[in-house]
Write an enzyme that holds these catalytic residues in place. Structure first.
Site, PDB file in Angstrom:
ATOM      1  N   SER A   1    -117.717 -27.127  -1.044  1.00 53.34           N
ATOM      2  CA  SER A   1    -117.689 -28.478  -0.467  1.00 53.34           C
ATOM      3  C   SER A   1    -116.364 -29.131  -0.811  1.00 53.34           C
ATOM      4  O   SER A   1    -115.755 -28.807  -1.834  1.00 53.34           O
ATOM      5  CB  SER A   1    -118.816 -29.329  -1.053  1.00 53.34           C
ATOM      6  OG  SER A   1    -118.502 -29.714  -2.382  1.00 53.34           O
ATOM      7  N   ASP A   2    -115.887 -30.041   0.045  1.00 56.68           N
ATOM      8  CA  ASP A   2    -114.787 -30.870  -0.416  1.00 56.68           C
ATOM      9  C   ASP A   2    -115.364 -31.764  -1.515  1.00 56.68           C
ATOM     10  O   ASP A   2    -116.579 -31.960  -1.608  1.00 56.68           O
ATOM     11  CB  ASP A   2    -114.175 -31.686   0.721  1.00 56.68           C
ATOM     12  CG  ASP A   2    -112.779 -32.191   0.331  1.00 56.68           C
ATOM     13  OD1 ASP A   2    -112.436 -32.137  -0.871  1.00 56.68           O
ATOM     14  OD2 ASP A   2    -112.029 -32.651   1.216  1.00 56.68           O
ATOM     15  N   TRP A   3    -114.491 -32.297  -2.350  1.00 56.08           N
ATOM     16  CA  TRP A   3    -114.950 -32.992  -3.554  1.00 56.08           C
ATOM     17  C   TRP A   3    -115.719 -34.266  -3.176  1.00 56.08           C
ATOM     18  O   TRP A   3    -115.152 -35.226  -2.684  1.00 56.08           O
ATOM     19  CB  TRP A   3    -113.744 -33.298  -4.438  1.00 56.08           C
ATOM     20  CG  TRP A   3    -113.468 -32.219  -5.472  1.00 56.08           C
ATOM     21  CD1 TRP A   3    -113.308 -32.405  -6.808  1.00 56.08           C
ATOM     22  CD2 TRP A   3    -113.326 -30.798  -5.265  1.00 56.08           C
ATOM     23  NE1 TRP A   3    -113.108 -31.185  -7.443  1.00 56.08           N
ATOM     24  CE2 TRP A   3    -113.119 -30.191  -6.526  1.00 56.08           C
ATOM     25  CE3 TRP A   3    -113.414 -29.962  -4.141  1.00 56.08           C
ATOM     26  CZ2 TRP A   3    -112.955 -28.815  -6.688  1.00 56.08           C
ATOM     27  CZ3 TRP A   3    -113.244 -28.596  -4.309  1.00 56.08           C
ATOM     28  CH2 TRP A   3    -113.020 -28.043  -5.571  1.00 56.08           C
ATOM     29  N   GLY A   4    -117.007 -34.210  -3.380  1.00 61.89           N
ATOM     30  CA  GLY A   4    -117.831 -35.358  -3.000  1.00 61.89           C
ATOM     31  C   GLY A   4    -118.261 -35.296  -1.541  1.00 61.89           C
ATOM     32  O   GLY A   4    -118.755 -36.285  -1.003  1.00 61.89           O
ATOM     33  N   GLY A   5    -118.107 -34.140  -0.920  1.00 66.02           N
ATOM     34  CA  GLY A   5    -118.448 -34.023   0.500  1.00 66.02           C
ATOM     35  C   GLY A   5    -119.896 -33.630   0.749  1.00 66.02           C
ATOM     36  O   GLY A   5    -120.315 -33.476   1.895  1.00 66.02           O
TER      37      GLY A   5
END
Ligand code: BGC
Length: 739
Positions: A259-263
């Site tokens: 995942s993108d960070w916090g995605g």
């Protein structure tokens, strides 16, 4: 074999003979994965599919399976941050070499240089103990205001596809996984968490997917990062269509989706819709400081609870764990990969070579460049970007460098070696800050003089100089070339146009060096004889710029995207298709890609809108002549044709030309762009030398994506191949038929 393994706590004591299958490098990858998986508990499987710190995820200590360490990416290896915070960890051994931004790499049009890039940054990552480098990025350049274009490879799917593959291979040859990002349709930063992209399938497959597909299928990328935004109303970090249907099923991707960070936003979607490894979620647990905040990740305790309650099975969990194990075995458990190296001479040389090959000479009237080396001559350098460090800032790609040669220092060194003097004037004050996540440049750029005073000083000095070099452009602050924000317009900030106009009037030997990762407006273009596009060049910035200005290197870079005259000439803006329309009942912005396949030069060519500088444009200090192109056949059954283009260096210095091959479908049942890049070759020629450049295309070069049939279709009929040194400078064409 030197494979004796002795683990702590008396868990594993084994020698080469009795290595468990999962630790035995002589066994096939998938056997190792299955073996490891069969030994793991459900809790352990859950443990390896989400982060345990800002940049790492857990292994299985009981089995001796190592943690995975990731780091940004893509221009160098990001300095260490604290376990659980973005602040610096304060290490003294994490300064790196910054390589040129990916726009510069794309501008080299040289796949060999791309391999060198991947290999060099991979060795730095290796040395720092990283298993996954968060890059490269290949989101298509849809609008010149996107704050992250500098981290990507331009507007053309073919160019980006060719250039991304060797980067991935070079990096992974070091035992470090590429994490190709941001998959997909993440083409602006404004509202990046709340934009829902609406795009037709033909456009998706022809424009926005090819570079990712090439990275996966040709580059064999071991991981891929989902994007923040939505597509079909689902976040792209857990998106059924993009991750399951396309990436995993259609393309056969066997790596891990990170995942993108916090995605990540939803446990059930994360379970079913293709996410494998969750990073960066800012959960309540994190804010409230629960015992181990990472247990509150969507793919941590909440997932386990659903399994325990019997609401979801373990089939998806096994698939995720398998993919993470594959990533682990390919990287952290590759004990042959060597130690890598950091800040080596070879890496500085690589950074300089990439910069040298990517700088683009946009304009050179009266052959103002290269600077004539003559004892005693005076050079005036003007502009904030001549002195401002550019490796700090811009978001997650920000670095902490061992050193960065500024343009002024590079020019000074080159000038002094031929007995010339260099003076400096500030010209304008832009952004004097220099800090990102606690990395500080330490530069004091404050200057309290008024704009008029600064211009007066620069003009006064310019009148006395033999050459004037203005170094300006954008920087890495919010609202410029920077993550999480877009630019407000195409114009140069800080009233630089006024400084440029005043200098152009003061001295005819005038050069503008534009440092940016994006196109900028140049309303003064006709008044400035020489313009150089210098990108963000990293540690060796000033040396590369000086190499080109002084002719040590003959420029050979070509634009990987169009410079429009004005923003409204650019397709997304011409059609009012940016940043979309906010829904009345929520934060979501629906953004329809109304221009469809007509992105970049496809739009300008088809609609006959003259750009400021065209895709593929870039001049040289020598001249090249193109002879008549021939095709090895007039008709093709399978689409294969080899074209031969004789190219001569008809000038006085050695140099390189990029032969660009565009294809036009002369008659088709669907509308197609005026022409599309389908081949290129960079050729180095001595003065007087001629080379027959050969470029072979296949059926893929002739096909369009038929969305109804969900397949690529090449319709029989006549096509035109056009070759030249730029998309707006076609020198020779040949027609051929697909039977
Ligand atoms: C960026 C990614 C980056 C990640 C980790 C995110 O905000 O979008 O590109 O890799 O942070 O720093």
């Amino acid at each position: 074999m030197a494979l004796t393994v002795v683990m702590s706590a008396g868990v594993l004591q084994t020698s080469a003979k009795s290595l468990p299958v999962y630790r035995d490098p002589s066994r096939p990858l998938d056997e190792r994965v299955e073996d490891a998986l069969s030994r793991m508990t459900t809790q352990e499987k859950i443990d390896i599919i989400h982060a345990q710190s800002k940049f790492s995820s857990r292994g299985v200590p009981r089995l001796g399976l190592p943690d995975l360490w990731t780091d940004d990416g893509p221009h160098g290896v990001r300095p260490e941050v604290l376990w659980d915070e973005w602040d610096q960890a304060g290490w003294t051994n994490d300064s790196c070499v910054a390589f040129p931004a990916l726009t510069c790499l794309a501008a080299s049009w040289n796949p060999e240089v791309s391999y060198l890039y991947g290999k060099s940054v991979g060795e730095e990552a290796r040395y720092r103990g990283k298993d996954v480098l968060l890059g490269p990025g290949v989101n298509i350049y849809r609008t010149p205001v996107n704050g992250r274009n500098f981290e990507y490879m331009g507007e053309d799917p073919y160019l980006a596809s060719v250039m991304v593959v060797p980067y991935v291979q070079g990096l992974q040859d070091c035992g470090v996984a590429a994490c190709v990002k941001h998959f997909a349709l993440n083409n602006n930063e404004l509202n990046r968490h709340t934009t829902n992209v609406i795009v037709d399938d033909r456009t998706l497959y022809e424009i926005y997917l090819p570079a990712f597909k090439a990275a996966v299928q040709k580059g064999k990328a071991w991981s891929i990062m989902g994007a923040y935004n939505y597509y079909k109303d689902e976040h792209l970090c857990h998106n059924q269509r993009m991750l399951n249907d396309i990436l995993k099923k259609e393309w056969g991707f066997d790596g891990a989706v990170v995942s993108d960070w916090g995605g990540t936003h939803d446990t059930r979607q994360a379970i079913t819709n293709g996410l494998d490894l969750e990073f960066g979620s800012w959960t309540d647990g994190l804010a409230n400081g629960a015992s181990n905040a990472y247990d509150n990740y969507y793919m941590a305790r909440p997932y386990l609870e659903l399994i325990r309650k019997g609401e979801v099975g373990t089939e998806e969990l096994d698939d995720k764990a398998r993919r993470v194990l594959r990533l682990m075995i390919r990287t952290a458990m590759d004990y042959t990969k060597g130690d890598g190296e950091m800040c080596s001479e070879a890496h500085y040389d690589a950074a300089r070579r990439i910069g040298d090959e990517g700088i683009v000479l946009l304009r050179n009237e009266n052959r103002v460049l290269p600077i004539a080396k003559a004892q005693g001559k005076k050079i005036l350098v003007v502009g904030e970007n001549a002195i401002k460090m550019m490796t700090v800032g811009g978001g997650s790609s920000s670095l902490k460098v061992q050193h960065e040669i500024s343009p002024l220092d590079g020019i000074r060194a080159a000038a002094s070696s031929c007995g010339m003097t260099v003076d400096y004037a500030r010209g304008y004050v832009g952004d004097v800050t220099g800090e990102y996540n606690g990395v500080v440049t330490g530069q004091n750029l404050n200057d309290s003089r008024s704009a008029a005073e600064l211009i007066a000083e620069a003009v006064g000095k310019a009148r006395e100089a033999d050459y004037v070099i203005f170094v300006g452009g954008l920087n890495k602050s919010a609202g410029q070339d920077c993550e999480d924000s877009d630019r407000a317009g195409l114009e140069l900030p800080y009233a630089q146009d006024d400084v440029i106009r005043a200098l152009a009037a003061a001295n005819p030997n005038f050069v503008v060096v534009n440092v940016s990762g994006n196109a900028v407006a140049m309303p003064w273009v006709k008044d400035v004889p020489a313009i150089v596009q210098a990108w963000f060049l990293g540690s060796e910035s000033g040396n590369s710029i000086a190499d080109v200005l002084f002719g040590e290197v003959n420029p050979s870079g070509k634009l990987p995207f169009t410079f429009p005259v004005r923003l409204s000439d650019s397709p997304a803006h011409a059609l009012g298709a940016y940043p979309g329309v906010k829904r009345a009942d929520s934060d979501v912005w629906d953004l329809e890609y109304k221009e469809g396949i007509l992105v970049g030069y496809r739009w300008h060519d088809t609609k006959k809108i003259k750009p400021l500088f065209a895709f593929g444009h870039g001049l040289s200090y020598t001249d090249f002549t193109f002879g008549k192109m021939t095709a090895d056949r007039a008709e093709t059954e399978d689409g294969t044709v080899t074209f031969t283009v004789p190219v001569t260096n008809s000038g006085n210095v050695a140099g390189a030309e990029v032969v660009q091959l565009y294809i036009t479908d002369n008659k088709c049942s669907v509308s197609r762009p005026a022409k599309e890049l389908k081949g290129f070759a960079k050729v180095f020629l001595q003065p007087g030398e001629t080379r027959d450049v050969k470029i072979t295309i296949d059926r893929d070069a002739l096909a369009f994506f038929d969305a109804d049939r969900h397949e690529w279709v090449a319709e029989p009929g006549q096509f035109t191949a056009s070759a030249g040194p730029a998309s707006d400078n076609i020198k020779t064409t040949v027609k051929f038929k697909l039977k």
